[in-house]
Design a protein around this motif. Structure first.
Motif, short mmCIF file in Angstrom:
data_model
loop_
_atom_site.label_atom_id
_atom_site.label_comp_id
_atom_site.label_asym_id
_atom_site.label_seq_id
_atom_site.Cartn_x
_atom_site.Cartn_y
_atom_site.Cartn_z
N MET A 24 13.91 39.47 -7.25
CA MET A 24 13.37 38.66 -8.34
C MET A 24 12.62 39.52 -9.35
N ALA A 28 13.74 40.53 -13.34
CA ALA A 28 12.81 40.28 -14.45
C ALA A 28 12.48 41.56 -15.22
N ASP A 60 19.29 28.80 -6.21
CA ASP A 60 18.74 29.19 -7.51
C ASP A 60 18.87 30.70 -7.75
N VAL A 314 9.31 33.95 -2.82
CA VAL A 314 9.59 33.40 -4.14
C VAL A 314 8.29 33.12 -4.89
N SER A 315 7.33 32.51 -4.21
CA SER A 315 6.05 32.21 -4.83
C SER A 315 5.34 33.48 -5.29
N GLU A 318 7.26 35.15 -8.29
CA GLU A 318 7.00 34.41 -9.53
C GLU A 318 5.61 34.72 -10.08
N SER A 319 4.63 34.81 -9.19
CA SER A 319 3.25 35.10 -9.61
C SER A 319 3.15 36.51 -10.19
N ILE A 321 5.52 38.30 -11.52
CA ILE A 321 6.25 38.36 -12.80
C ILE A 321 5.35 37.85 -13.93
N ARG A 322 4.66 36.74 -13.70
CA ARG A 322 3.79 36.20 -14.75
C ARG A 322 2.66 37.17 -15.07
N TYR A 336 -1.34 32.10 -5.50
CA TYR A 336 -0.32 32.35 -4.46
C TYR A 336 -0.96 32.30 -3.08
#
Length: 404
Positions: A24, A28, A60, A314-315, A318-319, A321-322, A336
């Motif tokens: 992931m 990104a 996904d 995944v969580s 995503e954190s 990446i932000r 998270y």
């Protein structure tokens, strides 16, 4: 230190959790280096059950279409008390709540190989196999990681963040001195695989069997291909031999007690392991974050370990990446921790401890209550759906999403 530019994130551990984080982040556009002490592409089946909530996540990521042909689709799960079938639940009741109203029996090694192949195609991900993370230290703007190659050479690498996805004996967790709170069960568990077709005796592909003397989980996996094997998980007392050829004798006795037959079973898989219920005191210390087995361990009854680890991955990705894209501050990483540690304690630990207690319950009153409750759930579609929402881990993801 290596001459190339340092990655933004170092990942310790090349199981499904570490691979998903790397995949992931790499997609990104974030530079990642993943270290694994082995070769990632192992052949041990290990965990095999992938629940609907996880299948949606893998879909996904573009993974589901690649692993579905390697596994077995299982819409039904059966619950027994001894030889008595108590309840059969059809995941079709979850239509509208998930895109995958079934369980996929697909072993962890197959998932890992698929993720590895996908991640290798991402230019911003660097893999270092047969290289183990042995220590780490951090300062305000970076974390420094010490690694050791198979040949014994030591190296130091720097990154903005380190993800510890290096398993139950996590070196990363120990390096940041985070307590692994909980306990270890005194007995061991044994995995026994046989090509014998238990469907001939009325069993589904997924079965939970409560027994006051010896509980069982019975699942079918595709393993090396059709027709597949049934895998029995059973507790092993401390006085039962597990060394060398004696382990085969123990495995044979377990199979015969579970389902007596006049001939010996052919045994193609046998292994044993200790079982613990533990959760790290925190999933984050500064720039070091924990996920999967590094952060929490649980009984295999309910098949929640690998699944909840994937949800962690995944969580966390995503954190990160932000944060790394400047879309959110460092507080995203604390969220998270709040979300995923809550799931580990309130959902996974609570459910798996209760599952084991139920499977081995000896009190006749409590056993009767369990039988009555399972029958009641199976007969009422609303209760059956609510039960599957919990066991399929859909409830846990939705609960986590409510935590700010």
């Amino acid at each position: 230190m290596p001459s190339q530019a340092p990655p933004a994130v170092i990942v310790a551990g090349g199981g499904p959790v570490g691979l998903i984080v790397a995949l992931m982040l790499g997609r990104a556009g974030i530079a990642v280096t993943l270290f694994d002490h082995g070769d990632i592409v192992h052949s041990e089946p290990r965990a095999a059950t992938i629940h609907p909530a996880t299948l949606d996540i893998l879909d996904d990521l573009g993974v589901y279409a690649l692993i579905e042909p390697q596994g077995i689709v299982c819409p039904m799960v059966n619950y027994y008390d001894g030889k008595r079938l108590l309840a059969a639940f059809d995941h079709a009741l979850l239509k509208g709540e998930t895109r995958h109203p079934w369980v996929l029996q697909c072993e962890q090694d197959k998932l890992s190989r698929t993720l590895f192949a996908m991640a290798k195609a991402v230019p911003s991900i660097t893999f270092r196999i047969e290289t183990k993370v042995v220590d780490c230290s951090q300062r305000d703007d970076a974390v420094e990681v010490a690694v050791e190659t198979q040949g014994g050479r030591r190296e130091r690498h720097r990154a903005r963040y380190l993800v510890g996805a290096d398993g139950a004996r996590s070196t990363v967790r120990k390096a940041i001195d985070v307590e692994f709170e909980g306990f270890t069960y005194p007995e061991r568990c044994m995995i026994i695989g046989t090509p014998y077709d238990f469907a001939d005796d009325g069993y589904a592909y997924r079965n939970y069997i409560a027994d006051p003397e010896e509980w069982y989980n019975l699942f079918k996996i595709s393993w090396t291909g059709p027709p597949g094997v049934y895998r029995l998980i059973v507790p092993v007392r401390l006085d039962e031999p597990l060394d060398g050829d004696l382990a085969l004798g123990t495995a044979q006795r377990k199979l015969q007690r579970f389902n007596p037959r006049p001939h010996d079973y052919e045994i193609v898989i046998h292994d044993s392991y200790t079982v613990a219920q533990r959760v790290a005191a925190t999933f984050r210390t500064g720039r070091v974050l924990l996920a999967g087995d590094s952060a929490h361990l649980n009984s295999p009854i309910g098949a929640m370990g690998m699944n909840s680890g994937i949800h962690d991955a995944v969580s966390l990705a995503e954190s990160l990446i932000r944060v790394l894209h400047g879309e959110e501050g460092d507080g995203a990483l604390d969220r998270y921790v709040r979300q995923r540690r809550h799931v580990a304690t309130a959902h996974v630990q609570t459910a798996t401890i209760a599952n084991k207690q139920t499977m081995e319950q000896r009190d006749p009153v409590k056993r009767r209550h369990y039988r009555d409750e399972m029958r009641r759930r199976a007969e009422d579609p609303a209760l059956a759906k609510a039960f599957l929402m919990r066991t399929a881990l859909i409830d846990s993801l939705r609960d986590a999403a409510k935590i700010a």
